[in-house]
Design a protein around this motif. Sequence first.
Motif, PDB file in Angstrom:
ATOM      1  N   ALA A   1       0.827  -1.207   0.000  1.00 52.80           N
ATOM      2  CA  ALA A   1       0.000   0.000   0.000  1.00 52.80           C
ATOM      3  C   ALA A   1       0.863   1.261   0.000  1.00 52.80           C
ATOM      4  N   LEU A   2       2.069   1.197   0.565  1.00 48.61           N
ATOM      5  CA  LEU A   2       2.933   2.365   0.640  1.00 48.61           C
ATOM      6  C   LEU A   2       3.712   2.630  -0.651  1.00 48.61           C
ATOM      7  N   GLN A   3       3.679   1.682  -1.581  1.00 50.01           N
ATOM      8  CA  GLN A   3       4.396   1.875  -2.839  1.00 50.01           C
ATOM      9  C   GLN A   3       3.707   2.961  -3.659  1.00 50.01           C
ATOM     10  N   PRO A   4       4.488   3.758  -4.370  1.00 47.60           N
ATOM     11  CA  PRO A   4       3.863   4.807  -5.183  1.00 47.60           C
ATOM     12  C   PRO A   4       3.049   4.200  -6.328  1.00 47.60           C
ATOM     13  N   VAL A   5       1.961   4.874  -6.636  1.00 48.72           N
ATOM     14  CA  VAL A   5       1.088   4.406  -7.713  1.00 48.72           C
ATOM     15  C   VAL A   5       1.615   4.949  -9.020  1.00 48.72           C
ATOM     16  N   THR A   6       1.860   4.077  -9.959  1.00 49.63           N
ATOM     17  CA  THR A   6       2.323   4.506 -11.273  1.00 49.63           C
ATOM     18  C   THR A   6       1.172   4.384 -12.261  1.00 49.63           C
ATOM     19  N   GLU A   7       1.286   5.144 -13.333  1.00 48.98           N
ATOM     20  CA  GLU A   7       0.227   5.134 -14.337  1.00 48.98           C
ATOM     21  C   GLU A   7       0.420   4.020 -15.356  1.00 48.98           C
ATOM     22  N   GLY A   8       1.485   3.284 -15.258  1.00 48.86           N
ATOM     23  CA  GLY A   8       1.732   2.218 -16.214  1.00 48.86           C
ATOM     24  C   GLY A   8       2.581   2.699 -17.376  1.00 48.86           C
ATOM     25  N   ARG A   9       2.491   1.995 -18.455  1.00 46.21           N
ATOM     26  CA  ARG A   9       3.295   2.331 -19.633  1.00 46.21           C
ATOM     27  C   ARG A   9       2.771   3.601 -20.294  1.00 46.21           C
ATOM     28  N   PRO A  10       3.683   4.349 -20.928  1.00 47.81           N
ATOM     29  CA  PRO A  10       3.229   5.565 -21.610  1.00 47.81           C
ATOM     30  C   PRO A  10       2.405   5.212 -22.857  1.00 47.81           C
ATOM     31  N   THR A  11       1.486   6.115 -23.197  1.00 45.58           N
ATOM     32  CA  THR A  11       0.694   5.928 -24.408  1.00 45.58           C
ATOM     33  C   THR A  11       1.559   6.281 -25.616  1.00 45.58           C
ATOM     34  N   LYS A  12       1.006   6.059 -26.788  1.00 43.26           N
ATOM     35  CA  LYS A  12       1.754   6.360 -28.002  1.00 43.26           C
ATOM     36  C   LYS A  12       2.071   7.861 -28.081  1.00 43.26           C
ATOM     37  N   LYS A  13       1.099   8.670 -27.697  1.00 40.74           N
ATOM     38  CA  LYS A  13       1.302  10.123 -27.721  1.00 40.74           C
ATOM     39  C   LYS A  13       2.384  10.527 -26.720  1.00 40.74           C
ATOM     40  N   GLN A  14       2.339   9.948 -25.524  1.00 38.30           N
ATOM     41  CA  GLN A  14       3.342  10.265 -24.514  1.00 38.30           C
ATOM     42  C   GLN A  14       4.732   9.818 -24.962  1.00 38.30           C
ATOM     43  N   ARG A  15       4.829   8.687 -25.649  1.00 39.92           N
ATOM     44  CA  ARG A  15       6.123   8.217 -26.155  1.00 39.92           C
ATOM     45  C   ARG A  15       6.688   9.198 -27.182  1.00 39.92           C
ATOM     46  N   ARG A  16       5.823   9.679 -28.065  1.00 39.83           N
ATOM     47  CA  ARG A  16       6.270  10.664 -29.061  1.00 39.83           C
ATOM     48  C   ARG A  16       6.807  11.915 -28.359  1.00 39.83           C
ATOM     49  N   GLN A  17       6.093  12.360 -27.320  1.00 38.47           N
ATOM     50  CA  GLN A  17       6.538  13.541 -26.586  1.00 38.47           C
ATOM     51  C   GLN A  17       7.874  13.285 -25.886  1.00 38.47           C
ATOM     52  N   ILE A  18       8.067  12.090 -25.345  1.00 39.18           N
ATOM     53  CA  ILE A  18       9.326  11.745 -24.689  1.00 39.18           C
ATOM     54  C   ILE A  18      10.466  11.766 -25.696  1.00 39.18           C
ATOM     55  N   HIS A  19      10.230  11.142 -26.864  1.00 42.69           N
ATOM     56  CA  HIS A  19      11.277  11.120 -27.905  1.00 42.69           C
ATOM     57  C   HIS A  19      11.587  12.530 -28.384  1.00 42.69           C
ATOM     58  N   GLN A  20      10.554  13.325 -28.562  1.00 40.51           N
ATOM     59  CA  GLN A  20      10.758  14.707 -29.018  1.00 40.51           C
ATOM     60  C   GLN A  20      11.555  15.491 -27.978  1.00 40.51           C
ATOM     61  N   PHE A  21      11.238  15.301 -26.701  1.00 37.21           N
ATOM     62  CA  PHE A  21      11.951  15.998 -25.627  1.00 37.21           C
ATOM     63  C   PHE A  21      13.415  15.566 -25.587  1.00 37.21           C
ATOM     64  N   LYS A  22      13.660  14.262 -25.692  1.00 34.64           N
ATOM     65  CA  LYS A  22      15.032  13.769 -25.641  1.00 34.64           C
ATOM     66  C   LYS A  22      15.840  14.291 -26.821  1.00 34.64           C
ATOM     67  N   GLU A  23      15.252  14.294 -27.993  1.00 36.52           N
ATOM     68  CA  GLU A  23      15.968  14.773 -29.173  1.00 36.52           C
ATOM     69  C   GLU A  23      16.305  16.255 -29.064  1.00 36.52           C
ATOM     70  N   SER A  24      15.385  17.039 -28.524  1.00 34.86           N
ATOM     71  CA  SER A  24      15.636  18.477 -28.406  1.00 34.86           C
ATOM     72  C   SER A  24      16.723  18.745 -27.364  1.00 34.86           C
ATOM     73  N   GLN A  25      16.852  17.909 -26.343  1.00 34.96           N
ATOM     74  CA  GLN A  25      17.864  18.088 -25.301  1.00 34.96           C
ATOM     75  C   GLN A  25      19.256  17.734 -25.809  1.00 34.96           C
ATOM     76  N   TYR A  26      19.349  16.667 -26.587  1.00 37.84           N
ATOM     77  CA  TYR A  26      20.667  16.187 -27.014  1.00 37.84           C
ATOM     78  C   TYR A  26      21.224  16.968 -28.193  1.00 37.84           C
ATOM     79  N   TRP A  27      20.383  17.490 -29.067  1.00 34.01           N
ATOM     80  CA  TRP A  27      20.894  18.067 -30.289  1.00 34.01           C
ATOM     81  C   TRP A  27      20.932  19.602 -30.252  1.00 34.01           C
ATOM     82  N   ASP A  28      20.457  20.209 -29.186  1.00 33.34           N
ATOM     83  CA  ASP A  28      20.512  21.680 -29.115  1.00 33.34           C
ATOM     84  C   ASP A  28      21.786  22.173 -28.497  1.00 33.34           C
TER      85      ASP A  28
END
Length: 134
Positions: free
Chosen positions: A107-134
């Motif tokens: 019960a004390l473990q943090p609640v996670t939302e599970g795996r990211p959706t397709k839209k969230q994955r795209r946003q993660i990839h976009q964020f990572k790419e903007s961080q590494y290449w700027d």
Amino acid sequence: MNTEPLNKVRIDKWLWAARFFKTRSLAKQAIEGGKVHVDGQRVKASRDITPGMVLQIRQGFDEREVIVKALSEQRRGAPEAALLYEETQESIARRELSAQQRKLAYALQPVTEGRPTKKQRRQIHQFKESQYWD
């Protein structure tokens, strides 16, 4: 058919008959792995047990301490198998306490939302790419 009462039974057969393990080979593996003790001593699968012996059996998170009440080499239904042994009050209390602690820890473990959706994955990839290449 042999109808005389049993004086002793192999421990692996008894554990299987008492429904602690689904097969004799699983009972044997547990015994060889040190998960079963008789009167505080590690034993071999061929060890004969008699009524009155105290067994410590560890299965997963649970550790039971049971007193052998009767012997059987045949696996029967659960109500009949329960008559072969009696679990000590201390063992029942320890198991209930550890189950309660496991539930609280879960019960004390943090609640996670599970795996990211397709839209969230795209946003993660976009964020990572903007961080590494700027």
